[in-house]
Design a protein around this motif. Structure first.
Motif, PDB file in Angstrom:
ATOM      1  N   ILE A 193       0.737  -1.034  -0.197  1.00 49.64           N
ATOM      2  CA  ILE A 193      -0.213   0.304   0.292  1.00 49.64           C
ATOM      3  C   ILE A 193       1.095   1.170  -0.183  1.00 49.64           C
ATOM      4  CG2 ILE A 193      -1.486   1.276   1.277  1.00 49.64           C
ATOM      5  CD1 ILE A 193      -2.564  -1.579   0.271  1.00 49.64           C
ATOM      6  N   PHE A 194       0.457   2.142  -1.211  1.00 51.81           N
ATOM      7  CA  PHE A 194       1.599   3.466  -0.991  1.00 51.81           C
ATOM      8  C   PHE A 194       0.541   4.269  -0.806  1.00 51.81           C
ATOM      9  CE2 PHE A 194       3.570   6.812  -2.658  1.00 51.81           C
ATOM     10  CZ  PHE A 194       5.136   6.160  -3.563  1.00 51.81           C
ATOM     11  N   ASP A 195       0.744   4.972   0.262  1.00 51.03           N
ATOM     12  CA  ASP A 195       0.293   6.207   0.648  1.00 51.03           C
ATOM     13  C   ASP A 195       0.892   7.372   0.518  1.00 51.03           C
ATOM     14  OD1 ASP A 195      -1.013   8.592   2.406  1.00 51.03           O
ATOM     15  OD2 ASP A 195      -1.006   6.651   4.426  1.00 51.03           O
ATOM     16  N   MET A 196       0.335   8.086  -0.672  1.00 47.43           N
ATOM     17  CA  MET A 196       0.630   9.568  -0.720  1.00 47.43           C
ATOM     18  C   MET A 196       1.311  10.864  -0.230  1.00 47.43           C
ATOM     19  SD  MET A 196       1.666   9.265  -4.365  1.00 47.43           S
ATOM     20  CE  MET A 196       1.294  10.917  -5.157  1.00 47.43           C
ATOM     21  N   ASN A 197       0.107  10.319   0.430  1.00 51.38           N
ATOM     22  CA  ASN A 197       0.161  11.486   1.402  1.00 51.38           C
ATOM     23  C   ASN A 197       1.315  11.751   2.468  1.00 51.38           C
ATOM     24  OD1 ASN A 197      -2.901  11.095   0.749  1.00 51.38           O
ATOM     25  ND2 ASN A 197      -2.975  13.132   1.219  1.00 51.38           N
ATOM     26  N   LEU A 198       1.953  10.902   3.429  1.00 51.48           N
ATOM     27  CA  LEU A 198       2.652  10.098   3.751  1.00 51.48           C
ATOM     28  C   LEU A 198       4.522   9.948   3.289  1.00 51.48           C
ATOM     29  CD1 LEU A 198       3.592   9.105   6.513  1.00 51.48           C
ATOM     30  CD2 LEU A 198       3.952   6.738   5.877  1.00 51.48           C
ATOM     31  N   ALA A 199       3.962   9.613   1.922  1.00 55.51           N
ATOM     32  CA  ALA A 199       5.208  10.208   1.014  1.00 55.51           C
ATOM     33  C   ALA A 199       5.333  11.620   1.445  1.00 55.51           C
ATOM     34  CB  ALA A 199       4.766   9.447  -0.549  1.00 55.51           C
ATOM     35  N   ARG A 200       4.507  12.200   0.798  1.00 54.07           N
ATOM     36  CA  ARG A 200       4.818  13.782   0.539  1.00 54.07           C
ATOM     37  C   ARG A 200       5.037  14.474   1.753  1.00 54.07           C
ATOM     38  NH1 ARG A 200      -0.169  15.060  -2.262  1.00 54.07           N
ATOM     39  NH2 ARG A 200      -0.117  15.106  -5.134  1.00 54.07           N
ATOM     40  N   GLU A 201       4.545  14.084   3.226  1.00 55.06           N
ATOM     41  CA  GLU A 201       4.564  14.467   4.905  1.00 55.06           C
ATOM     42  C   GLU A 201       6.322  14.942   4.692  1.00 55.06           C
ATOM     43  OE1 GLU A 201       3.217  14.138   9.186  1.00 55.06           O
ATOM     44  OE2 GLU A 201       1.930  13.269   6.758  1.00 55.06           O
ATOM     45  N   GLN A 202       6.400  16.215   5.263  1.00 55.96           N
ATOM     46  CA  GLN A 202       8.462  16.595   5.654  1.00 55.96           C
ATOM     47  C   GLN A 202       7.706  16.850   6.923  1.00 55.96           C
ATOM     48  OE1 GLN A 202      10.336  17.967   2.778  1.00 55.96           O
ATOM     49  NE2 GLN A 202       9.349  16.918   1.924  1.00 55.96           N
TER      50      GLN A 202
END
Length: 520
Positions: A386-395
């Motif tokens: 499961i690839f979580d885009m929102n988490l991946a963008r989070e700084q």
């Protein structure tokens, strides 16, 4: 020094002295709790089960025969584990070695094989999908690990530019009754290509698609050593030769107007067609010819094909084919599962350009290759991702790649503040006595073991897990032990430890094909 190997040797010697045979495999494990030591061995329980004896007594007997020069203590605990606590002196010596080796820390010589890792190899009939991207990251990093373990490794992409799929692509671009592929990219190809012969259209279209694939691959920070054309195998008669070889060996028969390969002789659940009723070779025939080329012309000792789980049914046929042409045991085919991309709590919409799936190009427009690779690598390839885009963008520290890269940047900042560019040796290393310092040193020293284990079982998700654990251990050290203290000797020692951490973390990120930033 390889502590695990020293333990194995010592245990094996003790078993021989005690009269136990070599059938007992000595596995050296890492206890989850530090209170159980740095390493643990359970062989006494295996012996007890077979011999009908008390495992604790056997473990005690083994312990008495062990060489303890590398350990603070060796203890036996119920029901029969032998736990090893590495001496502080050995840990300090090994940290000095980390500083000496620098970027070569983690390099091993456990194997010097010539290995090819083939991965992605998607048909040049459409853009790469996120599934292809996951397989690409997996294959690329596995090849890097195998190289770091001492092997000569080649990365290869097999271009399926021959046969029915190319003809189908041509029909699709022409939008006739035999069209198979759809999406905006087909419309784009139709505007470019002026040919009318379906196969010629397919050949031209596949060349354009392949160029776009190469760009996507480059954007994902993957560099192949070879792009091997399937067409070349047919033009050189290699496929016909492979079929004739199977015939000569007596591994084929004719039935229902087709030529069958007796793959069931080699463990397959059924025999497989290699020449169809229309006289055309099947994909399996081409694949066997390709692997004959790998082993007999290019002389690879081992070939590893990274395939998507949807090709599970094709594995037995190719494994049988490789064995039939005389190369049993030289081919491995690890499979990777699918990827689901989630955005705002919902499954991400499919690409308009492709029409059926999410493209790698879409993901690369929103995220860096570093982030994508780390997220692809985090879970075992055997598991659905499961690839979580929102988490991946989070700084923030919630994002694992940000957390790891920030640790590297923080170390670089500390070193800059101290005016230190590198450390080759810690003169006052004995001053590092705090539990957080010892814990960090032991974490650093795990990298060679991570490389060794991954080179043997291909579980590349160990690398991001290790990077996270190392970053966590460093942050704890940073909070517990002020580095830039007034005591010059202690400051120098802690700066050396910080630099050793930077080496381990940087080398781990390099193997993963991910950048190690000096500042963020």
């Amino acid at each position: 020094m390889n502590i695990r190997e020293e333990i194995k040797k010592s245990i094996s010697k003790a078993l021989k002295t005690l009269g136990y045979g070599e059938e007992f495999l000595v596995k050296v494990l890492k206890p989850k709790e530090s209170s159980f030591g740095d390493y643990s061995v359970s062989v006494a329980m295996e012996i007890a089960k077979k011999e009908g004896k008390n495992p604790f007594e056997i473990a005690t007997q083994i312990k008495e025969k062990l060489d303890g020069k590398y350990f603070e203590k060796i203890e036996v605990v119920n029901p029969g584990f032998i736990n090893f606590f590495v001496s502080k002196e050995i840990v300090l010596d090994e940290i000095q070695e980390v500083l000496k080796k620098g970027e070569k820390f983690g390099d091993l010589n456990i194997s010097k094989s010539k290995i090819q890792v083939e991965f992605i190899s998607a048909n040049p009939t459409g853009p790469l999908t996120v599934g292809n991207g996951r397989g690409g990251s997996f294959g690329d990093v596995l090849a890097n690990v195998l190289s770091k373990a001492g092997n000569k490794v080649e990365k290869a992409y097999y271009v399926n530019d021959y046969g029915q799929q190319i003809l189908s692509l041509g029909h699709s671009v022409l939008k006739d009754a035999d069209a198979k592929y759809s999406g905006e990219y087909i419309d784009e190809l139709a505007l470019i290509i002026k040919e009318k012969d379906p196969y010629k259209v397919g050949v031209e279209a596949s060349a354009i698609v392949l160029d776009s694939i190469k760009k996507t691959v480059k954007d994902l920070k993957i560099n192949f050593d070879e792009w091997f054309s399937e067409t070349s195998l047919h033009e050189k008669g290699e496929v016909i030769k492979a079929v004739e070889l199977l015939k000569k060996k007596g591994f084929t028969y004719e039935s229902e107007g087709a030529l069958w390969f007796k793959s069931s002789m080699f463990g397959d659940e059924r025999d497989r067609v290699i020449v169809k009723t229309d006289g055309k070779n099947t994909y399996l025939a081409g694949d066997i010819a390709y692997h004959r080329n790998k082993f007999e012309q290019k002389k690879f000792d081992k070939v590893i094909n990274i395939w998507g789980a949807d090709h599970f049914g094709d594995v037995p046929g190719l494994m049988a084919g490789v064995e039939a042409i005389g190369h049993k045991g030289k081919l491995d085919i690890p499979l990777y599962q699918l990827v689901t991309v989630m955005k705002d709590g919902k499954q991400m919409r499919m690409s308009k350009r492709m029409g059926t799936v999410i493209l790698m190009d879409d993901l690369l427009k929103e995220l860096s290759a570093d982030v994508i690779r780390f997220f692809f690598l985090q879970r075992s390839a055997n598991n659905h991702l499961i690839f979580d885009m929102n988490l991946a963008r989070e700084q923030s520290d919630k994002n694992p790649i940000y957390y790891v890269q920030y640790a590297h940047a923080r170390i670089a900042s500390i070193l800059r503040s101290a005016g230190v560019s590198s450390v080759k040796k810690i003169d006052n290393i004995s001053l590092l006595t705090h539990s957080s310092e010892i814990e960090l040193m032991k974490e650093i020293l795990k990298l060679p073991e991570i490389i060794e284990d991954t080179a043997l079982d291909y579980q590349v998700h160990r690398l991001p897990q290790y990077a996270i654990e190392l970053a966590t251990t460093f942050h704890k050290f940073y909070n517990d032990c002020h580095v830039l203290v007034e005591d010059e000797k202690l400051k120098e020692a802690r700066l050396g430890l910080a630099y050793a951490t930077k080496i381990a973390l940087g080398n781990t990120l390099e193997v993963m094909g991910i950048s190690a930033p000096e500042q963020m």
